[in-house]
Enzyme design. Structure first.
Site, mmCIF file in Angstrom:
data_model
loop_
_atom_site.group_PDB
_atom_site.id
_atom_site.type_symbol
_atom_site.label_atom_id
_atom_site.label_comp_id
_atom_site.label_asym_id
_atom_site.label_seq_id
_atom_site.Cartn_x
_atom_site.Cartn_y
_atom_site.Cartn_z
ATOM 1 N N HIS A 12 51.254 17.507 -53.525
ATOM 2 C CA HIS A 12 50.578 16.781 -54.596
ATOM 3 C C HIS A 12 51.349 15.542 -55.021
ATOM 4 O O HIS A 12 51.473 15.243 -56.204
ATOM 5 C CB HIS A 12 50.358 17.694 -55.799
ATOM 6 C CG HIS A 12 49.565 18.925 -55.474
ATOM 7 N ND1 HIS A 12 48.217 18.887 -55.187
ATOM 8 C CD2 HIS A 12 49.948 20.232 -55.357
ATOM 9 C CE1 HIS A 12 47.785 20.107 -54.930
ATOM 10 N NE2 HIS A 12 48.808 20.946 -55.012
ATOM 11 N N SER A 18 67.053 0.369 -42.043
ATOM 12 C CA SER A 18 67.650 -0.037 -43.309
ATOM 13 C C SER A 18 66.903 -1.224 -43.917
ATOM 14 O O SER A 18 65.697 -1.146 -44.169
ATOM 15 C CB SER A 18 69.130 -0.363 -43.090
ATOM 16 O OG SER A 18 69.808 -0.507 -44.314
ATOM 17 N N ASP A 71 72.092 10.011 -47.097
ATOM 18 C CA ASP A 71 72.698 9.802 -45.775
ATOM 19 C C ASP A 71 74.009 9.029 -45.844
ATOM 20 O O ASP A 71 74.358 8.306 -44.933
ATOM 21 C CB ASP A 71 71.716 9.071 -44.850
ATOM 22 C CG ASP A 71 71.333 7.683 -45.382
ATOM 23 O OD1 ASP A 71 71.837 7.285 -46.449
ATOM 24 O OD2 ASP A 71 70.529 6.994 -44.717
#
Length: 679
Positions: free
Chosen positions: A551, A236, A508
């Site tokens: 890309h 984090s 998440d």
């Protein structure tokens, strides 16, 4: 036979200390004289399972201690040893008091070294004293006059924030990781925690605590002590701390020695749950507060969080905007002080939402300029009746760029007292930082091996609707609606249709997918993708795509999913940068806070590092074709076949105290040879 050997050891009075000394002796001896396979010495060593790791874990440890590698992307040396350096995230380090504070009307006072973050007993019984010890001056980041707190040190500072029978498991962060290290026989001096005061801005960490000087010394000490480089595990906010350290290091080391220093001291960097483009929840905390599950009001939480300069460190920002390079300005003779100007690409103004799924903030501003959005309690009723009815409020929307450059806080400056303080910190500690403006996109760090790991496909907040609440400050704003991303779609809490650009997956629960997946830009033009089940598997459900073109934008594999299986998807590139490897791991349904306790993450890190140092490794990354049990806890009873599952790895071996069949399934003594499958 195994039970008999244990009985013999007990009859000889062999204590835990003696076994530990014997283990160290055998480890050191095997470094110079490898044990012959099947010898009596190896058998005796492997039977010491009462107080030592499982056979496979012990074998992995021996390999870690004695192997040397010289191929590209690896470290070399006759007895090189890895160290693990853990950089915790926001609110993941214990803070202890460094004052004597008498708390009236409470039996609990604060004395030096008393736990402050986190001690729920004192939070409940002496909340005002607790707030004094946590609070910082919003402008100069100094402590409260009556109480100061400082970060604890060592591994105990990051394992459990509030130790206790009930509170310990609830506040556990890195405890499971440390248990894995112990189970795999890793020595105590090989795992190093580098706690920090997570309330401070990056420049203040160095100014007050010399944190980055100490971190540099930690890497150098670990190399001298262990004889090899370190593995960095950052979670984090810890990733932002590590990024700032890398930039700070450029100003401390001569340019021609910078990459050399990194190669010598850092073998691999694991960026776990990194908010690379910030998090929307940071803005929510500044306007309405985030209690972290503590028994305090949101208004109190807002007052507390907004006193921390670090509350702005994870603000969402645009991936199209960058600032001046402080490093080159330093060497070109330009002053290191001063505001770093944002430079945005044309795409920032052609596209909507600054590359994020939607606008971060939609807020109602009263139509009458000068409206007191934070009145005193006695003025609330009169204000609501006399002023709010005079005109309709105006709704304004703000993108990630407009939040990061301060436009949003300037717009509500007349309606919120915290905006001036936040603007001051934003200009001083971030835009004007002499080393780095952290609110800019991060390019791949110049480290040999970089692994970006995060969870996906959980319900994650990405945008908010705010309106004046009519209550006094700090409760003067109320959330009227929330925008979520869920598995590639956007919807609001109210059920309204949401305009935006949904990503291929969701985040998440704490960080949006667009922010987590920014590290996919670190991958090269050709990427190998592998999707495998998270649990132990025989390879039947593994999918592979080789040389997928990439890309610079998000890369989505053309693979199937079973709704009943959690997968881990690997994106790997070892060719675009000579001598460098880059990988991205996406874990289905892995929560932001709990990902560091995930057995899947621990297993993959161990296998990858073991693969890196093995002299017979032929591939650049550990194979994903099969995953078998590594520990006794991974073995279980197969009731359908009336035997232990994974018979090539596990066997039934009862030990006194086992209460069910699965507990008696343990890793075979001979299963250590199966580790070669991972090469």
């Amino acid at each position: 036979m195994v039970q008999g050997s244990r009985a013999n050891r007990r009859s000889k009075g062999l204590e835990k200390t003696d076994v530990s000394v014997t283990m160290i002796y055998f480890s050191a001896l095997s470094t110079f004289f490898p044990l012959p396979h099947g010898s009596q010495t190896e058998t005796t060593y492997s039977q010491m399972r009462g107080f030592c790791p499982s056979p496979l874990a012990a074998t992995l440890l021996l390999v870690l201690l004695q192997c040397s590698v010289s191929s590209a992307g690896q470290f070399s040396g006759d007895s090189s040893k890895l160290s693990g350096i853990i950089i915790p995230g926001f609110a993941s380090t214990q803070l202890r008091a460094w004052s004597i504070l008498d708390c009236p009307y409470s039996p609990l006072d604060f004395n030096p070294l008393d736990l402050v973050w986190l001690d729920t007993r004192k939070l409940l019984s002496a909340v005002n004293c607790w707030l004094k010890c946590m609070w910082l001056d919003p402008y100069n980041q100094t402590d409260h006059p009556e109480c100061k707190s400082r970060p604890d040190s060592g591994l105990s500072a990051i394992t459990e924030l509030d130790p206790g029978y009930i509170t310990g498991p609830l506040s556990s962060v890195w405890k499971e990781w440390i248990k894995w290290c112990v189970e795999f026989g890793i020595e105590a001096n090989a795992i190093i925690a580098v706690p920090y005061d997570w309330r401070l801005s990056p420049s203040m960490l160095e100014e007050r605590d010399l944190y980055f000087h100490k971190l540099k010394l930690t890497f150098e000490t670990a190399r001298k002590l262990r004889g090899g480089p370190s593995i960095v595990l950052a979670h984090s906010l810890g990733n932002h701390v590590f990024r700032y350290f890398l930039e700070w290091l450029k100003l401390e080391i001569p340019p021609k020695h910078y990459v050399q220093w990194l190669d010598e001291h850092i073998h691999a960097y694991f960026a776990v749950g990194a908010p690379l483009l910030g998090s929307s929840q940071t803005v929510k905390a500044t306007l309405s507060g985030d209690t972290f599950g503590l028994p305090i009001s949101e208004g109190t939480a807002r007052l507390l969080v907004n006193s921390f300069a670090s509350s702005l460190w994870m603000l969402p920002f645009s991936k199209y905007c960058r600032s001046d390079n402080a490093y080159w300005k330093h060497f070109s003779g330009v002053t290191r002080r001063g505001h770093q100007t944002y430079h945005c690409e044309e795409q920032e103004f052609r596209s909507n939402f600054s590359g994020m799924p939607t606008n971060i903030i939609n807020i109602e501003i009263p139509s009458i300029h000068g409206f007191d959005a934070y009145p005193s309690v006695s003025e609330v009723a009169e204000t609501n009746l006399s002023r709010m009815e005079c005109g309709l409020p105006t709704q304004l929307s703000f993108s990630a760029r407009e939040i990061a450059d301060g436009t949003f806080f300037k717009a509500i400056e007349d309606y919120d007292p915290d905006s001036k303080r936040l603007l001051y910190q934003l200009e001083k500690s971030y835009h004007g930082d002499p080393v780095l403006n952290p609110l800019t996109p991060w390019d791949r760090p110049p480290i040999k091996n970089v692994y970006c790991v995060y969870g996906i496909d959980l319900k994650t907040e990405v945008g908010y609707y705010f309106a004046p609440s009519g209550k006094p400050y700090p409760d003067n704003w109320i959330i009227t609606d929330v925008i979520f991303e869920v598995e590639g779609s956007l919807f609001s809490r109210s059920g309204d249709l949401v305009e935006g650009n949904a990503g291929a997956a969701s985040g998440d629960e704490a960080v949006p997918y667009h922010s987590l997946s920014w590290c996919k830009n670190w991958l090269g033009p050709k990427v190998n993708i592998t999707r495998a089940p998270q649990s132990e598997h025989d390879g039947s459900d593994v999918q592979v795509e080789l040389n997928v073109e990439h890309h610079g934008e998000d890369i989505v594999p053309n693979m199937t999913r079973s709704t009943r299986t959690k997968y881990i998807t690997f994106y790997e590139d070892s060719e675009s940068i000579p001598g460098r490897r880059t990988a991205v791991w996406e874990l289905d349904k892995a929560n932001h806070r709990n990902i560091v306790r995930s057995p899947v993450l621990m297993r993959e890190v161990w296998l990858q590092m073991w693969h890196d140092i093995h002299p017979d490794a032929k591939s650049n990354f550990v194979t994903k074709a099969k995953r078998g049990p590594l520990r006794d806890e991974d073995c279980y009873w197969d009731y359908g076949k009336a035997r232990c599952a994974w018979p090539e790895y596990c066997e039934y071996r009862y030990v006194f105290g086992d209460v069910h069949l699965g507990q008696s399934c343990r890793v075979k003594n001979s299963s250590s040879d199966l580790k070669l499958h991972y090469l």
